[in-house]
Design an enzyme around this catalytic site. Sequence first.
Site, PDB file in Angstrom:
ATOM      1  N   TYR A 176      39.159  33.642  42.876  1.00  0.00           N
ATOM      2  CA  TYR A 176      40.248  34.559  43.247  1.00  0.00           C
ATOM      3  C   TYR A 176      41.613  33.880  43.267  1.00  0.00           C
ATOM      4  CZ  TYR A 176      37.234  38.381  44.971  1.00  0.00           C
ATOM      5  OH  TYR A 176      36.350  39.414  45.094  1.00  0.00           O
ATOM      6  N   LYS A 221      25.978  28.303  41.106  1.00  0.00           N
ATOM      7  CA  LYS A 221      25.549  28.476  39.711  1.00  0.00           C
ATOM      8  C   LYS A 221      25.619  27.094  39.059  1.00  0.00           C
ATOM      9  CE  LYS A 221      24.348  31.128  36.202  1.00  0.00           C
ATOM     10  NZ  LYS A 221      23.104  31.895  36.127  1.00  0.00           N
ATOM     11  N   ASP A 270      22.105  34.118  40.683  1.00  0.00           N
ATOM     12  CA  ASP A 270      21.379  35.255  40.099  1.00  0.00           C
ATOM     13  C   ASP A 270      20.029  35.449  40.793  1.00  0.00           C
ATOM     14  OD1 ASP A 270      20.784  32.789  38.960  1.00  0.00           O
ATOM     15  OD2 ASP A 270      20.657  33.502  36.897  1.00  0.00           O
ATOM     16  N   ASP A 328      31.476  37.892  47.907  1.00  0.00           N
ATOM     17  CA  ASP A 328      31.928  39.289  47.874  1.00  0.00           C
ATOM     18  C   ASP A 328      30.816  40.175  47.343  1.00  0.00           C
ATOM     19  OD1 ASP A 328      33.751  41.489  47.895  1.00  0.00           O
ATOM     20  OD2 ASP A 328      33.997  41.228  45.726  1.00  0.00           O
ATOM     21  N   ASP A 334      28.088  42.926  49.604  1.00  0.00           N
ATOM     22  CA  ASP A 334      27.943  44.373  49.343  1.00  0.00           C
ATOM     23  C   ASP A 334      26.480  44.687  49.035  1.00  0.00           C
ATOM     24  OD1 ASP A 334      30.752  44.893  49.517  1.00  0.00           O
ATOM     25  OD2 ASP A 334      30.608  46.368  47.892  1.00  0.00           O
TER      26      ASP A 334
HETATM   27  C1  IPM Z   1      39.687  44.354  47.823  1.00  0.00           C
HETATM   28  C2  IPM Z   1      39.138  43.022  47.437  1.00  0.00           C
HETATM   29  C3  IPM Z   1      40.256  42.087  47.058  1.00  0.00           C
HETATM   30  C4  IPM Z   1      38.259  42.414  48.526  1.00  0.00           C
HETATM   31  C5  IPM Z   1      37.665  41.106  48.039  1.00  0.00           C
HETATM   32  O1  IPM Z   1      37.114  41.032  46.942  1.00  0.00           O
HETATM   33  O2  IPM Z   1      37.736  40.144  48.788  1.00  0.00           O
HETATM   34  C6  IPM Z   1      37.106  43.263  48.996  1.00  0.00           C
HETATM   35  O3  IPM Z   1      36.177  43.539  48.013  1.00  0.00           O
HETATM   36  C7  IPM Z   1      36.444  42.622  50.202  1.00  0.00           C
HETATM   37  O4  IPM Z   1      35.233  42.408  50.158  1.00  0.00           O
HETATM   38  O5  IPM Z   1      37.129  42.353  51.198  1.00  0.00           O
HETATM   39 MG    MG Z   2      34.173  43.277  48.633  1.00  0.00          MG
END
Ligand code: IPM
Ligand code: MG
Length: 370
Positions: free
Chosen positions: A141, A191, A223, A247, A251
């Site tokens: 990032y 990785k 992976d 990230d 999720d």
């Molecule tokens: C919106 C985005 C920049 C952010 C990230 O990837 O960090 C989000 O997905 C999170 O998980 O906080």
């Molecule tokens: Mg996120």
Amino acid sequence: MEKRIAILPGDGVGKEVSRGAVTILQAVAELFNHKFHFTYGEIGGAAIDEFGTPLPEHTLDLCKGSDAVLLGAVGGPKWDVMPGHIRPEKGLLKIRKELGLYANVRPVQYYSSISGISPLRKEVVEGADMVVVRELTGGLYFGKPSERSFKKGEASVVDTLYYQKNEMERVIRYAFELAAMRKGKVTSVDKANVLESSRMWRETAEEVAKDFPAVQLEHMLVDNAAMQLIKNPRQFDVLVTENMFGDILSDEASVLTGSLGMLPSASVSLTGPYLYEPIHGSAPDIAGMNAANPIAMILSAAMMLRLSFGLEEEAEAIENAVQQVLDAGSRTRDIAVFGTPFLTTEGMVEEIKAALLDNEAILNIMSAYA
Ligand SMILES: CC(C)[C@H](C(=O)O)[C@@H](O)C(=O)O
Ligand SMILES: [Mg+2]
Ligand SMILES: NC(=O)c1ccc[n+]([C@@H]2O[C@H](COP(=O)([O-])OP(=O)(O)OC[C@H]3O[C@@H](n4cnc5c(N)ncnc54)[C@H](O)[C@@H]3O)[C@@H](O)[C@H]2O)c1
């Protein structure tokens, strides 16, 4: 106790869920006789609309002068087409960098009363209890060069995965400290079969592990980790990984609980205030509909009370209230079985508040759902 809390609602459901968290914190203040001073700041699309930038200086100053920061979410389709590539998300990345929030701590907790919501079988998710520790101010990032202003039709583009060793070391150390207080296992996700940065990550993890003889270290390729997370989630205690890997994996891990609307987070720094935010985004598909699940945000507020203010009893009171309303059958749409009744965002906040203030109230909720 008297504390200054910066509230950055941001965009979309961020506004709705942060209102809910403030309601719960006000109830905690009343119940335990604390004074919480809430000051509001703009970030993301809301700040672009008003000030032309996703993180105005005054918002940053507000955060630096506060004891903790609560953030809703940023982003939305309205700002995806902004000229000059001003993006709400840049405000989020900048505040993380400016506050030195190097580790993002994302607990993934299984709630038996909503286990039926996960698409995974109950036998698989039952008892899952892990924390994803995501490096937050480096990695893919933030590496330079990066062509953030990619223009349509260009023939090449670059993003860079860059780390200094000390950036790896501090977040991995945090993960070990956490694991030492939990189940004693760190899974370092990388990785290393492809990326040079991952080879350094692995080496650093091995070095840090020497200071924690009671903590088991294992390495896992990302992976495989993505697959293991949903195949056998109980094997995990603390996962630690690069910014973007974390990230994505967090999720994915939310599927174990049933909804993204259930996962809180804390972002820790070595110096300044910590920042607390749900892991979900602004959820444009349900924004403004009073439909978002406020639990991720409310549990983030509980993490704030515990980690920033040392208010363990108060944090537990919130967590117990959440547990109670879930056990009693209260649901927002994302965690309701299809075709069964569900509450609005505000309705869920009110039930959690009632459970917090008066344990009797939970009995009434239970009879209402009986
Ligand atoms: C919106 C985005 C920049 C952010 C990230 O990837 O960090 C989000 O997905 C999170 O998980 O906080
Ligand atoms: Mg996120
Ligand atoms: N930390 C943040 O501020 C953050 C995090 C992720 C995404 N975003 C931004 O949010 C915008 C939308 O991104 P996205 O749609 O990919 O991800 P999202 O997390 O906003 O939503 C993904 C899905 O989860 C659902 N969801 C999310 N939070 C929920 C909640 N509290 N209750 C019930 N359902 C919930 C949404 O309705 C949607 O179906 C983008 O602009 C993205 O950059 C911001």
